[in-house]
Write an enzyme that holds these catalytic residues in place. Structure first.
Site, short mmCIF file in Angstrom:
data_model
loop_
_atom_site.label_atom_id
_atom_site.label_comp_id
_atom_site.label_asym_id
_atom_site.label_seq_id
_atom_site.Cartn_x
_atom_site.Cartn_y
_atom_site.Cartn_z
N MET A 79 -32.32 12.85 -17.24
CA MET A 79 -32.13 14.23 -17.04
C MET A 79 -33.12 14.94 -18.15
SD MET A 79 -28.56 15.32 -15.32
CE MET A 79 -27.71 15.38 -16.99
N LEU B 251 -35.35 13.37 -23.61
CA LEU B 251 -35.32 11.92 -23.90
C LEU B 251 -35.19 11.56 -25.32
CD1 LEU B 251 -38.25 10.98 -21.61
CD2 LEU B 251 -35.90 11.01 -21.00
N GLY C 139 -32.09 6.23 -26.40
CA GLY C 139 -31.45 5.34 -25.51
C GLY C 139 -32.32 5.37 -24.21
N HIS C 140 -32.85 6.46 -23.92
CA HIS C 140 -33.60 6.21 -22.54
C HIS C 140 -34.88 5.59 -22.85
CE1 HIS C 140 -32.09 10.70 -22.29
NE2 HIS C 140 -31.54 10.26 -21.31
N GLN D 113 -24.73 17.85 -10.10
CA GLN D 113 -23.59 17.01 -10.99
C GLN D 113 -23.10 17.83 -11.97
OE1 GLN D 113 -26.90 14.17 -12.13
NE2 GLN D 113 -25.38 13.90 -13.87
N LYS E 234 -25.11 1.44 -19.92
CA LYS E 234 -23.79 1.26 -20.09
C LYS E 234 -22.99 2.33 -20.58
CE LYS E 234 -23.79 -3.64 -20.34
NZ LYS E 234 -23.16 -4.94 -21.15
N LYS E 235 -23.67 3.30 -21.57
CA LYS E 235 -22.94 4.38 -21.96
C LYS E 235 -22.32 5.22 -21.04
CE LYS E 235 -23.12 8.58 -24.80
NZ LYS E 235 -23.13 9.34 -23.49
N GLN F 237 -20.57 5.79 -14.13
CA GLN F 237 -21.54 6.16 -13.45
C GLN F 237 -22.24 5.02 -12.81
OE1 GLN F 237 -24.52 9.42 -14.63
NE2 GLN F 237 -25.71 7.68 -15.03
N SER G 165 -28.07 13.19 -25.16
CA SER G 165 -28.92 14.54 -25.28
C SER G 165 -28.06 15.65 -25.79
CB SER G 165 -29.65 14.94 -23.71
OG SER G 165 -30.26 13.84 -23.18
P1 AMP Z 1 -29.32 10.86 -18.90
O1 AMP Z 1 -30.61 11.62 -19.03
O2 AMP Z 1 -28.15 11.50 -20.00
O3 AMP Z 1 -28.63 11.18 -17.38
O4 AMP Z 1 -29.21 9.40 -19.14
C1 AMP Z 1 -30.14 8.89 -18.37
C2 AMP Z 1 -30.27 7.12 -18.37
O5 AMP Z 1 -29.97 7.03 -19.78
C3 AMP Z 1 -28.46 6.83 -17.98
O6 AMP Z 1 -28.71 5.71 -17.10
C4 AMP Z 1 -27.87 6.83 -19.20
O7 AMP Z 1 -26.68 5.86 -19.10
C5 AMP Z 1 -28.82 6.22 -20.03
N1 AMP Z 1 -28.40 6.56 -21.70
C6 AMP Z 1 -28.01 7.86 -22.08
N2 AMP Z 1 -27.65 7.56 -23.33
C7 AMP Z 1 -27.93 6.28 -23.67
C8 AMP Z 1 -27.81 5.40 -25.06
N3 AMP Z 1 -27.40 5.95 -25.81
N4 AMP Z 1 -28.16 4.10 -24.69
C9 AMP Z 1 -28.51 3.78 -23.67
N5 AMP Z 1 -28.70 4.23 -22.33
C10 AMP Z 1 -28.46 5.59 -22.45
#
Ligand code: AMP
Length: 273
Positions: free
Chosen positions: A27, A30, A33-34, A58, A145-146, A150, A183
């Site tokens: 989303m 970035l 984690g991303h 969502q 896995k965070k 989901q 984020s």
């Molecule tokens: P989001 O942009 O928050 O929807 O996250 C996109 C992807 O990044 C999803 O699969 C999240 O689980 C993953 N994600 C978010 N935060 C982390 C993190 N700290 N470590 C690893 N993956 C992450």
């Protein structure tokens, strides 16, 4: 790096490529984690596609859709520097029309934990992920896995709808003090960020108890709640990898999850044991 916003153009572009495609849906806003998901996708595939799409369906009414951090230019830079081949950057109108077909999350596992705090949230998640997977047709798609619930529901959808994509789970990336990257951490001021550390600390305490052979869920949850005080806890639960509540930790089959509020910000974290 190619930037595409039209789904049909992206489909056409990827058609007949005959190369493995790794896909990382996000989303935006970035962070590392991303980036770790992107690196994993790069290591395991010939082409990497990242999507940046703030999916409106969502978010429930009154949630943070309007104030969710938007960093389009920085996101483009990060993708470029991370070696992403294609950045899919659609507008909501490219993805949704009116009177839509949608995916419903399962009645039980879609409405516990995060689904209790955010009823219907996972319908929006599954629907957009179904759309994105159909647009990109990746060999492998990467999820953190965070967001354990989901990840679980997406894996269920892919299995139950007989979809031809491999779902890859990636480890949670943390700051050096333990805070899981998100984020939404951008919402926290300095004091709130300090308070947020109680979440990872509670999980750390749980994991320590398990290494001391204390496996009883009630005992572990009690200790975790003490660590989380005075945060408002949305849930703290011990479940199997299949999201069935466990009375005792089963090593190799357990996820301990927390969602707590720091001021107005809901933060999620978990550990897999
Ligand atoms: P989001 O942009 O928050 O929807 O996250 C996109 C992807 O990044 C999803 O699969 C999240 O689980 C993953 N994600 C978010 N935060 C982390 C993190 N700290 N470590 C690893 N993956 C992450």
């Amino acid at each position: 790096m190619k930037i595409i916003s039209n789904p049909l153009e992206l489909k056409e572009y990827l058609k007949d490529k005959n190369q493995s495609i790794g896909f990382v849906p996000t989303m935006g806003a970035l962070h590392n984690g991303h980036i770790s998901l992107i690196k994993k996708a790069k290591a395991e595939n010939e082409i990497v596609v990242v999507s940046v799409f703030l999916n409106p369906t969502q978010f429930l009414k009154g949630e943070d859709l309007d104030k969710y951090p938007k960093k389009d230019e920085a996101d483009k830079k990060i993708c470029e520097l991370s070696g992403v081949d294609i950045l899919f950057f659609p507008h909501a109108e490219n993805i949704y029309t009116e009177d839509e077909v949608s995916i419903l999350s399962p009645n039980v596992r879609g409405y516990i934990l995060e689904g209790t705090s955010r009823p219907g949230h996972f319908n929006g998640v599954l629907t957009v992920v179904m759309k994105l997977l159909n647009i990109v047709s990746p060999t492998k798609a990467y999820f953190g896995k965070k967001d354990a619930q989901q990840l679980h529901l997406i894996s269920l959808m892919v299995k139950q709808f007989f979809m031809s994509v491999e779902i890859i789970a990636a480890e949670t990336i943390r700051e050096s003090d333990g805070l899981a990257l998100s984020s939404r951490n951008a919402y926290l001021d300095k004091t709130q960020r300090q308070e947020a550390l109680k979440i990872s600390a509670s999980l750390h305490a749980a994991s320590k108890m398990v290494t001391q052979k204390i496996l009883n869920s009630d005992e572990i949850l009690k200790k975790m709640r003490e660590h989380l005080e005075p945060l408002e806890i949305s849930y703290v639960e011990i479940v199997s990898r299949d999201f069935i509540p466990l009375r005792h930790v089963e090593i190799g089959n357990t996820i301990i999850l927390v969602e707590a509020k720091v001021a107005q910000t809901r933060l999620l974290d978990n550990i897999w044991l």
